[in-house]
Design a protein around this motif. Sequence first.
Motif, PDB file in Angstrom:
ATOM      1  N   ALA A  51      15.204  66.131  41.953  1.00  0.00           N
ATOM      2  CA  ALA A  51      13.741  66.204  41.968  1.00  0.00           C
ATOM      3  C   ALA A  51      13.222  66.728  40.623  1.00  0.00           C
ATOM      4  O   ALA A  51      12.234  66.201  40.088  1.00  0.00           O
ATOM      5  N   LEU A  52      13.892  67.731  40.066  1.00  0.00           N
ATOM      6  CA  LEU A  52      13.505  68.248  38.751  1.00  0.00           C
ATOM      7  C   LEU A  52      13.727  67.183  37.681  1.00  0.00           C
ATOM      8  O   LEU A  52      12.910  67.020  36.773  1.00  0.00           O
ATOM      9  N   LEU A  53      14.814  66.461  37.787  1.00  0.00           N
ATOM     10  CA  LEU A  53      15.105  65.385  36.850  1.00  0.00           C
ATOM     11  C   LEU A  53      14.021  64.312  36.913  1.00  0.00           C
ATOM     12  O   LEU A  53      13.550  63.826  35.880  1.00  0.00           O
ATOM     13  N   ILE A  54      13.619  63.939  38.114  1.00  0.00           N
ATOM     14  CA  ILE A  54      12.571  62.931  38.287  1.00  0.00           C
ATOM     15  C   ILE A  54      11.274  63.409  37.640  1.00  0.00           C
ATOM     16  O   ILE A  54      10.615  62.661  36.905  1.00  0.00           O
ATOM     17  N   ALA A  55      10.905  64.655  37.882  1.00  0.00           N
ATOM     18  CA  ALA A  55       9.665  65.190  37.303  1.00  0.00           C
ATOM     19  C   ALA A  55       9.738  65.223  35.782  1.00  0.00           C
ATOM     20  O   ALA A  55       8.763  64.890  35.097  1.00  0.00           O
ATOM     21  N   THR A  56      10.892  65.600  35.233  1.00  0.00           N
ATOM     22  CA  THR A  56      11.055  65.662  33.780  1.00  0.00           C
ATOM     23  C   THR A  56      10.944  64.280  33.160  1.00  0.00           C
ATOM     24  O   THR A  56      10.255  64.092  32.159  1.00  0.00           O
ATOM     25  N   VAL A  57      11.609  63.308  33.745  1.00  0.00           N
ATOM     26  CA  VAL A  57      11.581  61.958  33.194  1.00  0.00           C
ATOM     27  C   VAL A  57      10.190  61.353  33.342  1.00  0.00           C
ATOM     28  O   VAL A  57       9.704  60.678  32.432  1.00  0.00           O
ATOM     29  N   GLN A  58       9.529  61.608  34.453  1.00  0.00           N
ATOM     30  CA  GLN A  58       8.172  61.084  34.625  1.00  0.00           C
ATOM     31  C   GLN A  58       7.221  61.667  33.577  1.00  0.00           C
ATOM     32  O   GLN A  58       6.341  60.983  33.083  1.00  0.00           O
ATOM     33  N   ALA A  59       7.405  62.927  33.238  1.00  0.00           N
ATOM     34  CA  ALA A  59       6.527  63.568  32.268  1.00  0.00           C
ATOM     35  C   ALA A  59       6.761  63.047  30.855  1.00  0.00           C
ATOM     36  O   ALA A  59       5.820  62.915  30.079  1.00  0.00           O
ATOM     37  N   GLU A  60       8.006  62.739  30.508  1.00  0.00           N
ATOM     38  CA  GLU A  60       8.337  62.367  29.136  1.00  0.00           C
ATOM     39  C   GLU A  60       8.461  60.868  28.912  1.00  0.00           C
ATOM     40  O   GLU A  60       8.205  60.389  27.825  1.00  0.00           O
ATOM     41  N   ALA A  61       8.898  60.116  29.923  1.00  0.00           N
ATOM     42  CA  ALA A  61       9.190  58.691  29.726  1.00  0.00           C
ATOM     43  C   ALA A  61       8.704  57.888  30.919  1.00  0.00           C
ATOM     44  O   ALA A  61       9.486  57.295  31.641  1.00  0.00           O
ATOM     45  N   ALA A  62       7.431  57.862  31.096  1.00  0.00           N
ATOM     46  CA  ALA A  62       6.871  57.167  32.255  1.00  0.00           C
ATOM     47  C   ALA A  62       7.086  55.662  32.213  1.00  0.00           C
ATOM     48  O   ALA A  62       6.872  54.975  33.195  1.00  0.00           O
ATOM     49  N   ALA A  63       7.527  55.128  31.083  1.00  0.00           N
ATOM     50  CA  ALA A  63       7.717  53.678  30.961  1.00  0.00           C
ATOM     51  C   ALA A  63       8.906  53.183  31.789  1.00  0.00           C
ATOM     52  O   ALA A  63       8.990  51.998  32.076  1.00  0.00           O
ATOM     53  N   ASP A  64       9.816  54.044  32.166  1.00  0.00           N
ATOM     54  CA  ASP A  64      11.001  53.637  32.912  1.00  0.00           C
ATOM     55  C   ASP A  64      10.769  53.750  34.412  1.00  0.00           C
ATOM     56  O   ASP A  64      11.507  54.420  35.123  1.00  0.00           O
ATOM     57  N   ASP A  65       9.753  53.091  34.878  1.00  0.00           N
ATOM     58  CA  ASP A  65       9.398  53.173  36.286  1.00  0.00           C
ATOM     59  C   ASP A  65      10.456  52.580  37.209  1.00  0.00           C
ATOM     60  O   ASP A  65      10.647  53.066  38.315  1.00  0.00           O
ATOM     61  N   ALA A  66      11.157  51.535  36.777  1.00  0.00           N
ATOM     62  CA  ALA A  66      12.166  50.904  37.640  1.00  0.00           C
ATOM     63  C   ALA A  66      13.332  51.857  37.896  1.00  0.00           C
ATOM     64  O   ALA A  66      13.786  52.002  39.040  1.00  0.00           O
ATOM     65  N   ALA A  67      13.815  52.516  36.846  1.00  0.00           N
ATOM     66  CA  ALA A  67      14.925  53.459  37.013  1.00  0.00           C
ATOM     67  C   ALA A  67      14.495  54.638  37.877  1.00  0.00           C
ATOM     68  O   ALA A  67      15.242  55.098  38.743  1.00  0.00           O
ATOM     69  N   LEU A  68      13.284  55.122  37.644  1.00  0.00           N
ATOM     70  CA  LEU A  68      12.777  56.232  38.451  1.00  0.00           C
ATOM     71  C   LEU A  68      12.589  55.822  39.899  1.00  0.00           C
ATOM     72  O   LEU A  68      12.879  56.599  40.811  1.00  0.00           O
ATOM     73  N   ALA A  69      12.110  54.610  40.112  1.00  0.00           N
ATOM     74  CA  ALA A  69      11.911  54.141  41.484  1.00  0.00           C
ATOM     75  C   ALA A  69      13.239  54.075  42.227  1.00  0.00           C
ATOM     76  O   ALA A  69      13.318  54.448  43.400  1.00  0.00           O
ATOM     77  N   ARG A  70      14.296  53.615  41.543  1.00  0.00           N
ATOM     78  CA  ARG A  70      15.620  53.574  42.184  1.00  0.00           C
ATOM     79  C   ARG A  70      16.125  54.987  42.483  1.00  0.00           C
ATOM     80  O   ARG A  70      16.701  55.242  43.543  1.00  0.00           O
ATOM     81  N   LEU A  71      15.894  55.901  41.556  1.00  0.00           N
ATOM     82  CA  LEU A  71      16.334  57.280  41.764  1.00  0.00           C
ATOM     83  C   LEU A  71      15.557  57.935  42.900  1.00  0.00           C
ATOM     84  O   LEU A  71      16.143  58.608  43.758  1.00  0.00           O
ATOM     85  N   VAL A  72      14.256  57.728  42.948  1.00  0.00           N
ATOM     86  CA  VAL A  72      13.441  58.284  44.028  1.00  0.00           C
ATOM     87  C   VAL A  72      13.866  57.693  45.368  1.00  0.00           C
ATOM     88  O   VAL A  72      14.010  58.412  46.366  1.00  0.00           O
ATOM     89  N   ALA A  73      14.102  56.373  45.392  1.00  0.00           N
ATOM     90  CA  ALA A  73      14.518  55.723  46.642  1.00  0.00           C
ATOM     91  C   ALA A  73      15.878  56.240  47.101  1.00  0.00           C
ATOM     92  O   ALA A  73      16.085  56.484  48.300  1.00  0.00           O
ATOM     93  N   ALA A  74      16.794  56.432  46.159  1.00  0.00           N
ATOM     94  CA  ALA A  74      18.123  56.945  46.518  1.00  0.00           C
ATOM     95  C   ALA A  74      18.017  58.368  47.060  1.00  0.00           C
ATOM     96  O   ALA A  74      18.679  58.719  48.038  1.00  0.00           O
TER      97      ALA A  74
END
Length: 191
Positions: A51-74
């Motif tokens: 969850a912390l990783l997701i928040a960090t990546v969303q704050a710094e690299a919001a362009a990688d929505d597909a990777a984040l979506a897979r991580l959130v779904a997992a």
Amino acid sequence: MTGLTVVLVLLVLAALWLTTAWRGLAAARGAADATWVAIDLHLRERQGLVALLIATVQAEAAADDAALARLVAAREHVLAVTTPWERAAAERQLVAAIAPVADAAARHPRLGRSSVLADVEARLTAIEGALQSCRRIYNADVRLYRTRRGHLPGSLLRRFGDFADRPYFELDHTQRERTVPTLAPPLARAA
């Protein structure tokens, strides 16, 4: 009198044998359940770091929505499963979903230099080591439990108590999924 004494002695010995077997079966079940609690604790800690990783990546690299979506779904899938059998598969998917975040760190210099990301990586690596140790102990406890449950008198006694089967907690046998992916590029960690 002698025949009655022999029968009583045999009954007492049989009762002792069954009592000892019952206690051994219950102890093996308890050991497996206790080590599963330790595994579950580490898995929950890893989910918090994700969850912390997701928040960090969303704050710094919001362009990688597909990777984040897979991580959130997992992560959501891991939180939704209820049985240990489903849990192992969901955890493998979660670890695999972390890998694209490493690619995001390599593509985004600010993300790669993030101290939060380096801290998360170090903590994930430590948790993975603890999980491996707990997994080995748990699987040994499950092996003992299954052995006692499968042989006489355990195979008879298990019908009279709550002695359901316990799964092994296996990971995928590929090295890629056994290790936590590197989250920050090597140059960022050296700085």
